[in-house]
Design a protein around this motif. Structure first.
Motif, PDB file in Angstrom:
ATOM      1  N   LEU A  43       0.832  -1.204   0.000  1.00 30.40           N
ATOM      2  CA  LEU A  43       0.000   0.000   0.000  1.00 30.40           C
ATOM      3  C   LEU A  43       0.870   1.258   0.000  1.00 30.40           C
ATOM      4  O   LEU A  43       0.534   2.257  -0.660  1.00 30.40           O
ATOM      5  CB  LEU A  43      -0.941  -0.002   1.207  1.00 30.40           C
ATOM      6  N   LYS A 100      -3.088  -0.802  -5.271  1.00 31.57           N
ATOM      7  CA  LYS A 100      -4.478  -0.623  -4.866  1.00 31.57           C
ATOM      8  C   LYS A 100      -4.922  -1.756  -3.931  1.00 31.57           C
ATOM      9  O   LYS A 100      -4.426  -2.888  -4.013  1.00 31.57           O
ATOM     10  CB  LYS A 100      -5.398  -0.593  -6.085  1.00 31.57           C
ATOM     11  N   ARG A 151     -11.206  -5.998   1.484  1.00 37.14           N
ATOM     12  CA  ARG A 151     -10.476  -4.742   1.315  1.00 37.14           C
ATOM     13  C   ARG A 151     -10.329  -4.027   2.658  1.00 37.14           C
ATOM     14  O   ARG A 151      -9.325  -3.368   2.910  1.00 37.14           O
ATOM     15  CB  ARG A 151     -11.190  -3.849   0.298  1.00 37.14           C
ATOM     16  N   THR A 198       4.559  -3.632  -8.713  1.00 34.35           N
ATOM     17  CA  THR A 198       3.263  -4.127  -8.255  1.00 34.35           C
ATOM     18  C   THR A 198       3.181  -5.653  -8.328  1.00 34.35           C
ATOM     19  O   THR A 198       2.675  -6.292  -7.406  1.00 34.35           O
ATOM     20  CB  THR A 198       2.139  -3.495  -9.099  1.00 34.35           C
TER      21      THR A 198
END
Length: 175
Positions: free
Chosen positions: A60, A65, A77, A97
């Motif tokens: 993060l 995301k 989430r 990522t």
């Protein structure tokens, strides 16, 4: 007086006391093994969860995301965001990522497998507890000493387990 010789059948097998003592020793060692396995799996579970939370926070911080992270870790989430807030002092690492997602995915898989393994060990212990209680081999206090559970917990946990094909009330199986 005349001495009479011992006549008749003589049993040369193992006495039932010896068999009972051997069964008790076997049960005690099985409960001890379950206790050690559960302690090991709990410690490993905490360690992997900590590593996963740190990796989520680092990802993060690098701008990944929450949605893809949650999918990779098989978490919500909200849980991903809470993990990110727990490590607010992390500096971005600059890792790509895909690296973060692969690491989070492998840690999530490991966490899931540890949870399943721990649940299987707990289910085995519960069945053994229920059988031991039902057969009256040991009382609740000795079982509590061997398992680390309280005697009233043992009574509640084993209620209905293994009787007439029924399962525990917690699993929602047929009664």
């Amino acid at each position: 007086m005349q001495e009479s010789a011992a006549v008749g059948y003589r049993y040369r097998g193992q006495s039932s006391l010896d068999q009972h003592a051997a069964r008790l020793d076997q049960l005690r060692s099985t409960f001890e093994r379950h206790r050690q396995l559960l302690a090991f799996k709990s410690a490993r579970l905490r360690g992997v969860a900590s590593m996963l939370n740190r990796q989520l926070a680092l990802a993060l911080a690098d701008g990944v995301k929450a949605g893809p992270l949650a999918e990779a870790a098989r978490l919500s989430r909200r849980e991903v965001m809470l993990a990110g807030l727990a490590f607010d002092d992390l500096q971005p690492s600059g890792a790509p990522t895909q690296h973060h997602l692969a690491t989070v995915h492998s840690l999530g898989d490991e966490l899931s497998s540890i949870k399943l393994s721990k649940a299987a060990t707990e289910a085995d212990r519960l069945e053994l507890l229920a059988t031991t209680r039902r057969q009256g081999i040991m009382d609740d206090f000795e079982l509590a000493r061997l398992t680390g559970l309280r005697h009233d917990q043992i009574r509640r946990l084993t209620w209905g387990v293994g009787t007439h094909g029924a399962t525990s009330r917690r699993t929602g199986g047929p009664q």
